[in-house]
Design a protein around this motif. Structure first.
Motif, short mmCIF file in Angstrom:
data_model
loop_
_atom_site.label_atom_id
_atom_site.label_comp_id
_atom_site.label_asym_id
_atom_site.label_seq_id
_atom_site.Cartn_x
_atom_site.Cartn_y
_atom_site.Cartn_z
N LEU A 88 0.13 0.53 -10.39
CA LEU A 88 -0.50 1.23 -9.26
C LEU A 88 -1.80 0.50 -8.93
O LEU A 88 -2.43 -0.07 -9.81
N PHE A 89 -2.19 0.54 -7.65
CA PHE A 89 -3.39 -0.18 -7.24
C PHE A 89 -4.63 0.61 -7.64
O PHE A 89 -4.85 1.70 -7.12
N PRO A 90 -5.43 0.07 -8.56
CA PRO A 90 -6.55 0.86 -9.09
C PRO A 90 -7.66 1.10 -8.06
O PRO A 90 -8.46 2.00 -8.23
N HIS A 91 -7.68 0.29 -6.99
CA HIS A 91 -8.77 0.47 -6.01
C HIS A 91 -8.37 1.44 -4.90
O HIS A 91 -9.16 1.69 -4.00
N PHE A 100 1.00 2.50 0.95
CA PHE A 100 0.80 1.05 0.98
C PHE A 100 2.01 0.33 1.60
O PHE A 100 1.86 -0.50 2.49
N GLY A 101 3.18 0.66 1.09
CA GLY A 101 4.39 -0.01 1.55
C GLY A 101 4.76 0.34 2.98
O GLY A 101 5.30 -0.49 3.72
N LYS A 103 2.71 1.00 5.37
CA LYS A 103 1.81 0.31 6.31
C LYS A 103 2.26 -1.11 6.58
O LYS A 103 1.84 -1.73 7.56
N GLU A 104 3.09 -1.65 5.71
CA GLU A 104 3.62 -2.99 5.93
C GLU A 104 4.79 -2.97 6.90
O GLU A 104 5.25 -4.00 7.36
N ARG A 148 5.70 5.97 -4.54
CA ARG A 148 5.36 4.76 -3.79
C ARG A 148 6.62 3.97 -3.43
O ARG A 148 6.69 3.34 -2.38
N CYS A 149 7.61 4.00 -4.34
CA CYS A 149 8.88 3.32 -4.07
C CYS A 149 9.75 4.15 -3.13
O CYS A 149 10.27 3.65 -2.14
N LYS A 152 9.55 4.47 0.74
CA LYS A 152 10.10 3.36 1.55
C LYS A 152 11.59 3.55 1.82
O LYS A 152 12.20 2.72 2.49
#
Lengths: 352, 297
Positions: A88-91, A100-101, A103-104, A148-149, A152
């Motif tokens: 996971l993205f810590p920031h 996140f995905g 937005k791509e 998160r997966c 998508k």
């Protein structure tokens, strides 16, 4: 016959002359939970990384719904992977990790919000939206990684040791949740695991891997009851493996000195497997019968069942007895002599 | 917390502070004192701050030195020159250093150590010698000009030395390791799975860099940039050796005021203003950065 959902054809991979995968072939059907099971270094993770697109195979092809995806970079493959450490993205906070995905992709803001909310509800992550990744528990992190997966809407979800980072109690609960989720969404799952219990309870089918090769593919019952060889038998559950002697129309289990009565189609095998739960032991009260008598070397009481290590003629094997089947006054202790019995249909013959 | 410390531990804790007071704050206070003194001939070349006369205690302090340097564009320009040199070389160090740091951090441990040693090897020889070596390389009869003339690319030597490009070259060369090492420190801890995860979620390599790698290496970028920017503002030796008369730098001006003009009060006022102008942005930046870090810890 319809073509399989995912086809792995003759895939080989080497790292610095170490063979990680050796001509692996596999067919995975749509909407099944498929496990790749093996001890560390067997190539299961490499295979998963090749399916995800992080590694390119030296040889072979990968077809997803008949389309060759071997050369596609990971960011265009219609599949997602959940990492063992979740990655996971810590920031970013929980919501930003999940979207996140999205937005791509070329998706409107409303659609993104809608799908994020949907997945937050599905995985019961409401209330954590603004939390940082290090502010939530391991179990919650696992669900964020899953969310998160899944947000998508991948055709295929790869899970690398999905439960390894959770503690024992949470693991069992999460197992059921994963299966329910897969059933609800119908997404094909490929799970990499070294934990045979996990593989057995999660999978529709599984592949046992060793040294970059697939040894056997089947559903958990087939693999457990009819392992192809000694390695698989020992890898899945506990195995009592005996040598089999074939002589003059007789089949004899050597260590037990037991003659198999019904010998139809059982000729020319040299090994046999009897799972411990299929061998029952009974405390011997009078010393009259000396057939099939063993000595108890070890007793391990495990609540619902008890493990006994039995010795016969210097050969040791296990018997697991349901505790509900053993009455208190017949309790078996160390060094007790016991009578061994099993049903002939539970003997599985094979060649090593 | 200090209350709970035993006596010897108190000394253990206070030794660094003692050091800081003795060798940082006291000299700084002395410089400040000189900066508000009046210049005069003699040794030391400034009047005592306090003097006794028949009217009692007289304080001979002045803000004139500060007013003077801020009214003279010569000083302001040299300071801006130094800031621009520091900015340019920090940006260049970042652009050159980042790929190197990334590459070193992501190579195999065995190769990584060799690469790190190669980064550190220049420190084994004197900084002065290394800058002098650039002088030898760049001068009219130097290797670069000789080779270019020999292969017939040019007929006359190019003048590469004694201009501010040579200064930037020297500064970037000298300070590059100070950028690379902190960046490396952060990048080596970077979880490569995050890059895979970003790719897997559909982010192309550039987006992965901008959205994942860059924000997570920001602390390293900040640390490296500070380590380059701050000392370069006061850099004296490199402009002196490689620079020319096209641009004057702050460090050189302070030197000249101290040792050529022997105007200690002006030189001290320059040094103090230099510190103050640098310190406030850095403090603000540090506070913002601490907040950012706190959010991310």
């Amino acid at each position: 016959m319809s073509e399989p959902f995912l086809q792995i054809i003759d895939v080989s991979k080497r790292f610095d002359n170490v063979v990680a995968l050796d001509k692996v072939n596999l067919k995975i059907e749509k909407s099944e939970i498929f496990s790749l099971l093996g001890s560390s270094g067997c190539g299961k993770s490499t295979l998963l990384r090749i399916i995800a697109g992080f590694e390119k195979p030296d040889e072979g092809r990968i077809l997803l719904e008949g389309k060759d995806i071997t050369k596609l970079p990971p960011y265009v493959r219609p599949l997602n992977i959940m990492f063992q450490n979740y990655a996971l993205f810590p920031h970013l906070n929980v919501t930003n990790n999940i979207q996140f995905g999205l937005k791509e992709e070329k998706i409107s803001k409303e659609e993104i919000n809608h799908r994020v909310n949907e997945i937050l509800n599905l995985l019961e992550l409401n209330g954590l939206e603004k939390r940082k990744i290090n502010e939530i528990s391991g179990g919650q992190q696992q669900r964020v990684a899953l969310a998160r997966c899944l947000v998508k809407k991948p055709k295929l979800l790869l899970l690398d040791e999905p439960l390894a980072a959770l503690d024992k109690q949470l693991r069992v609960q999460t197992q059921f949740e994963l299966v329910n989720l897969q059933y609800k969404l119908g997404i094909t799952f490929i799970i990499v695991t070294h934990d045979q219990e996990e593989a057995m309870s999660l999978s529709d089918r599984m592949a046992i891997m060793k040294n970059g090769e697939i040894l056997q593919v089947g559903n958990p019952v087939e693999i457990y009851e009819k392992p192809k060889d000694k390695y698989i038998a020992n890898f899945i559950g506990t195995a009592n493996i005996f040598n089999v002697l074939n002589k003059n129309n007789q089949i004899i289990i050597k260590e037990l000195n037991y003659e198999v009565k019904n010998i139809n189609n059982k000729k020319n095998y040299f090994k046999c497997l009897i799972r411990p739960e299929k061998i029952s032991v009974k405390k011997l009260e009078n010393q009259s019968d000396n057939l099939n008598i063993g000595v108890v070397k070890e007793v391990a009481y495990l609540g619902s069942y008890t493990k006994y290590l039995i010795e016969v003629n210097g050969f040791e094997f296990y018997s697991f007895m349901q505790n509900s089947l053993v009455s208190d006054n017949l309790q078996i202790r160390w060094d007790d002599k016991v009578q061994i019995s099993f049903n002939e249909t539970s003997i599985y013959f094979f060649n090593d | 917390m200090i209350k709970n410390l035993k006596k010897q531990n108190v000394w253990f804790v206070f030794t660094p502070y003692l050091w800081l007071v003795l060798f940082f704050f006291v000299p700084l206070a002395l410089i400040f004192k000189i900066s508000i003194s009046v210049s005069e001939w003699g040794m030391p070349p400034y009047r005592d701050l306090f003097s006794l006369s028949e009217n009692g205690l007289k304080i001979n302090s002045t803000l004139g030195n500060y007013l003077f340097i801020f009214s003279d564009p010569f000083y302001i320009r040299s300071y801006l020159n130094s800031l621009s040199l520091a900015f340019t070389s920090t940006v260049l160090c970042l652009f050159i250093g980042y790929p190197i740091a990334f590459y070193v951090a992501k190579s195999k441990p065995s190769i990584r150590n060799i690469l790190l040693i190669m980064l550190i090897i220049p420190f084994w020889s004197s900084f002065l010698l290394r800058v002098y070596a650039w002088k030898v390389l760049l001068q009219g009869s130097g290797i670069i000009n000789s080779v270019l003339i020999h292969i017939g690319l040019i007929s006359e030597p190019i003048s590469m030395l004694h201009n501010h490009y040579a200064v930037i070259l020297g500064v970037v060369y000298t300070y590059l390791p100070f950028m690379i090492l902190p960046l490396y420190g952060y990048l080596v801890k970077f979880d490569l799975n995050l890059i895979d995860a970003s790719n897997d979620l559909g982010a192309k390599p550039l987006n992965t860099f901008v959205k994942v790698i860059l924000p997570l290496s920001l602390p390293g970028i900040v640390a490296g940039s500070m380590l380059v920017f701050i000392p370069v503002v006061g850099e004296y030796i490199i402009p002196e050796m490689l620079g020319g008369s096209d641009k004057l730098y702050f460090g050189k001006i302070i030197w000249d005021e101290f040792f050529v003009n022997r105007d200690w009060p002006i030189a001290s006022a320059l040094a103090m203003s230099g510190i103050v102008i640098l310190v406030f942005p850095i403090i603000i930046f540090q506070l913002m950065y601490a907040k950012y870090n706190f959010r991310n810890e």
